[in-house]
Structure formats: C-alpha cells, structure tokens
Motif scaffolding. Structure first.
Motif, PDB file in Angstrom:
ATOM      1  N   SER A 109       0.836  -1.199   0.000  1.00  0.00           N
ATOM      2  CA  SER A 109       0.000   0.000   0.000  1.00  0.00           C
ATOM      3  C   SER A 109       0.871   1.249   0.000  1.00  0.00           C
ATOM      4  CB  SER A 109      -0.956   0.008   1.199  1.00  0.00           C
ATOM      5  OG  SER A 109      -0.259   0.102   2.434  1.00  0.00           O
ATOM      6  N   ALA A 110       2.010   1.195   0.675  1.00  0.00           N
ATOM      7  CA  ALA A 110       2.947   2.321   0.654  1.00  0.00           C
ATOM      8  C   ALA A 110       3.523   2.521  -0.743  1.00  0.00           C
ATOM      9  CB  ALA A 110       4.063   2.091   1.664  1.00  0.00           C
ATOM     10  N   ALA A 111       3.815   1.416  -1.422  1.00  0.00           N
ATOM     11  CA  ALA A 111       4.392   1.495  -2.766  1.00  0.00           C
ATOM     12  C   ALA A 111       3.457   2.198  -3.749  1.00  0.00           C
ATOM     13  CB  ALA A 111       4.734   0.094  -3.269  1.00  0.00           C
ATOM     14  N   LEU A 112       2.140   2.115  -3.517  1.00  0.00           N
ATOM     15  CA  LEU A 112       1.185   2.802  -4.382  1.00  0.00           C
ATOM     16  C   LEU A 112       1.453   4.304  -4.439  1.00  0.00           C
ATOM     17  CD1 LEU A 112      -2.270   1.208  -3.459  1.00  0.00           C
ATOM     18  CD2 LEU A 112      -0.933   0.809  -5.532  1.00  0.00           C
ATOM     19  N   PHE A 113       2.000   4.830  -3.346  1.00  0.00           N
ATOM     20  CA  PHE A 113       2.216   6.273  -3.232  1.00  0.00           C
ATOM     21  C   PHE A 113       3.696   6.643  -3.351  1.00  0.00           C
ATOM     22  CE2 PHE A 113      -1.520   5.028  -0.755  1.00  0.00           C
ATOM     23  CZ  PHE A 113      -2.498   5.763  -1.413  1.00  0.00           C
ATOM     24  N   ALA A 150      -9.405   0.095  -8.400  1.00  0.00           N
ATOM     25  CA  ALA A 150      -9.417   0.679  -9.744  1.00  0.00           C
ATOM     26  C   ALA A 150      -8.737   2.052  -9.819  1.00  0.00           C
ATOM     27  CB  ALA A 150     -10.851   0.767 -10.255  1.00  0.00           C
ATOM     28  N   PRO A 151      -8.870   2.928  -8.806  1.00  0.00           N
ATOM     29  CA  PRO A 151      -8.224   4.245  -8.899  1.00  0.00           C
ATOM     30  C   PRO A 151      -6.704   4.182  -9.061  1.00  0.00           C
ATOM     31  CG  PRO A 151      -9.858   4.261  -7.148  1.00  0.00           C
ATOM     32  CD  PRO A 151      -9.703   2.839  -7.580  1.00  0.00           C
ATOM     33  N   TYR A 152      -6.100   3.067  -8.688  1.00  0.00           N
ATOM     34  CA  TYR A 152      -4.638   2.964  -8.734  1.00  0.00           C
ATOM     35  C   TYR A 152      -4.126   2.309 -10.014  1.00  0.00           C
ATOM     36  CZ  TYR A 152      -5.526   3.822  -3.792  1.00  0.00           C
ATOM     37  OH  TYR A 152      -5.978   4.347  -2.610  1.00  0.00           O
ATOM     38  N   GLY A 153      -5.016   1.773 -10.824  1.00  0.00           N
ATOM     39  CA  GLY A 153      -4.612   1.184 -12.087  1.00  0.00           C
ATOM     40  C   GLY A 153      -3.629   0.044 -11.924  1.00  0.00           C
ATOM     41  N   ALA A 154      -2.669  -0.029 -12.835  1.00  0.00           N
ATOM     42  CA  ALA A 154      -1.713  -1.137 -12.870  1.00  0.00           C
ATOM     43  C   ALA A 154      -0.812  -1.171 -11.640  1.00  0.00           C
ATOM     44  CB  ALA A 154      -0.860  -1.043 -14.132  1.00  0.00           C
ATOM     45  N   ARG A 155      -0.687  -0.043 -10.954  1.00  0.00           N
ATOM     46  CA  ARG A 155       0.172  -0.007  -9.759  1.00  0.00           C
ATOM     47  C   ARG A 155      -0.323  -0.951  -8.674  1.00  0.00           C
ATOM     48  NH1 ARG A 155      -0.120   5.637  -7.564  1.00  0.00           N
ATOM     49  NH2 ARG A 155      -2.106   5.660  -8.667  1.00  0.00           N
ATOM     50  N   ALA A 156      -1.610  -1.300  -8.722  1.00  0.00           N
ATOM     51  CA  ALA A 156      -2.203  -2.148  -7.682  1.00  0.00           C
ATOM     52  C   ALA A 156      -2.090  -3.631  -7.994  1.00  0.00           C
ATOM     53  CB  ALA A 156      -3.669  -1.767  -7.485  1.00  0.00           C
ATOM     54  N   GLY A 157      -1.305  -4.003  -8.988  1.00  0.00           N
ATOM     55  CA  GLY A 157      -1.222  -5.401  -9.393  1.00  0.00           C
ATOM     56  C   GLY A 157      -0.848  -6.345  -8.270  1.00  0.00           C
TER      57      GLY A 157
END
Length: 256
Positions: free
Chosen positions: A19-23, A235-242
């Motif tokens: 979750s930190a990596a998303l940001f 969905a708001p994070y797109g591919a970053r949430a893989g």
C-alpha cells in the motif's frame, strides 16, 4: 517473542509495504510499520492460543508459546510484542510526527475495544450461548477479530503518505472477510500439516461459521465475490495495484 514471530504468511506486513508502494513510499521507509503490524498480530495469536481463550497447542506448525514454555511466559511475551508494535511506529523513517501519530491511533483503534479485541470478546461470548450466531453476527465478529488489523495494514501506506485511505479501506474490508471465510473453509477441508494448526476444531466445538451457515460451496462463492469487490476497489490505482490484487487472490487459494 522471537519464537512467536517466526513463520506465518506475513500478509499484513506485505499489505503495509504494497500500500505504501502505491504512493511511491520505498519499502525501507515503511518497514517499521510493517514490522509493527506483524508484532501486534503475533501478540494476538499468542494470547488467542492460551487455555483461557482458544486453548490451542499448535501454531504455525510448532507448539504454541504457552505449551513450549508456560502460560505466564506466553502472557508476558504477548504483552511485550504489543508494546513493541507501538514503539516501532515512532520510528522517524515513517515521516513527520503527525503521520506517525495517525499510524499509532489507527493501530490502536484496529487492535483494541473497537476492533480486534472486540471481535475476540464476541467470539468468546458466542461460546457460552446456546443460540448459534447469525450470518450478520459472524460477519460483525470477524470484521473485528480478523478484519480490523487487515484494514489498518492496507490503509497504512496511505497514512504514511498523507493520502486518502478510503479506496484501500474498501479493498481491505472485502479482503479481510474473504480471508476469514477461507479460514473457515480450511477448517473443514484443510490438512493440519499444511495449515500449521489444528483443523476441524470449529465443527467439534459446535461453533457457527460461514461454512456451517452458507455451506462449503456457498462460502467459497461468497469469498470469490468479495475478492472481486476488493479488486474493484483498487481501480483508482490502475496497474500499480497489481501486487495487491494478487495478494487478494492468494487469500482464497492458500492452503495455510
């Protein structure tokens, strides 16, 4: 304390880091929060296994702490792991003081009388009543006992970054419930050699579970639907949430 921390899936710590990596938060910056969650979780398992609670003799494939040592040692080790968790959240690497304070408050709410401890209290109370819990009651119980700490873990990255945790909260709410439903499935279908803990104990104790109320196939279907909800929330994070999507799928395919 070290013995209690060995093994396990490390799912909660993983959720913190991902979750930190998303940001754009590097793993080394978020590591103290991930370690805090794992310490808090380990404490809860040590105390949950005590004779006064679930009275389990096997955890993560090894004797539980009170079996390997004694009850007093287990209680103190759990107490120390709990306080260590909050010490870890004061690490300056986690950012400005107000963000560290948000993490401390978030973990306290997740772990205490509004979260995990409440869920455990409801679980114990259910053992002393002749009326089986309803589906809504089991869901509320597990949202505290299991879901609250998973929810904090997923939100932690947003708290470190000072961002809105709402999408991650929705993800974690669905993930946490799916996780517990699959635990109930494993209690029926699992192998103790793989799960690392006794199986069949809920049925033996006559406890109402998602499987007893929904049936095995119904419980599995509900877990799959929840994972779909968890994925949609990202969905708001797109591919970053893989990686978080893969973590969600893992929760209902694991054998331990």
């Amino acid at each position: 304390m070290r013995y209690a921390l060995v093994g396990g899936k490390r799912l909660r710590g993983y959720l913190v880091l991902e979750s930190a990596a998303l940001f754009g938060i590097a793993a080394d910056q978020a590591l103290a929060a991930a370690a805090a969650v794992e310490a808090l979780h380990a404490y809860s398992l040590v105390h949950d296994d005590l004779p006064a609670m679930d009275d389990d003799d096997l955890r993560r494939g090894r004797p539980t702490v009170h079996v390997k040592w004694d009850e007093a040692t287990a209680i103190l080790a759990g107490d120390a792991l709990q306080t260590l968790a909050f010490e870890l959240l004061t690490d300056p690497a986690l950012g400005p003081a107000e963000r560290r304070l948000a993490l401390v408050r978030g973990l306290a709410l997740a772990a205490g009388a509004e979260g995990m401890v409440l869920g455990q209290a409801l679980d114990i109370a259910a053992e002393t009543t002749a009326t089986p819990l309803t589906l809504a009651e089991i869901t509320a119980l597990q949202n505290g006992k299991t879901g609250a700490l998973i929810r904090f873990s997923a939100e932690a990255g947003a708290l470190i970054a000072g961002e809105d945790p709402a999408p991650l909260r929705a993800y974690a709410n669905a993930l946490g419930l799916a996780f517990q439903i699959h635990d109930d499935v494993l209690d029926v279908t699992g192998d103790a050699a793989l799960t690392g803990k006794r199986v069949g104990k809920d049925k033996d104790a006559g406890k109402a579970t998602f499987v007893s109320l929904l049936g095995l196939e119904g419980a599995q279907a509900r877990a799959r639907a929840l994972i779909d909800e968890a994925e949609a929330a990202l969905a708001p994070y797109g591919a970053r949430a893989g990686n978080l999507i893969e973590a969600a799928r893992f929760t209902i395919t694991r054998n331990a």
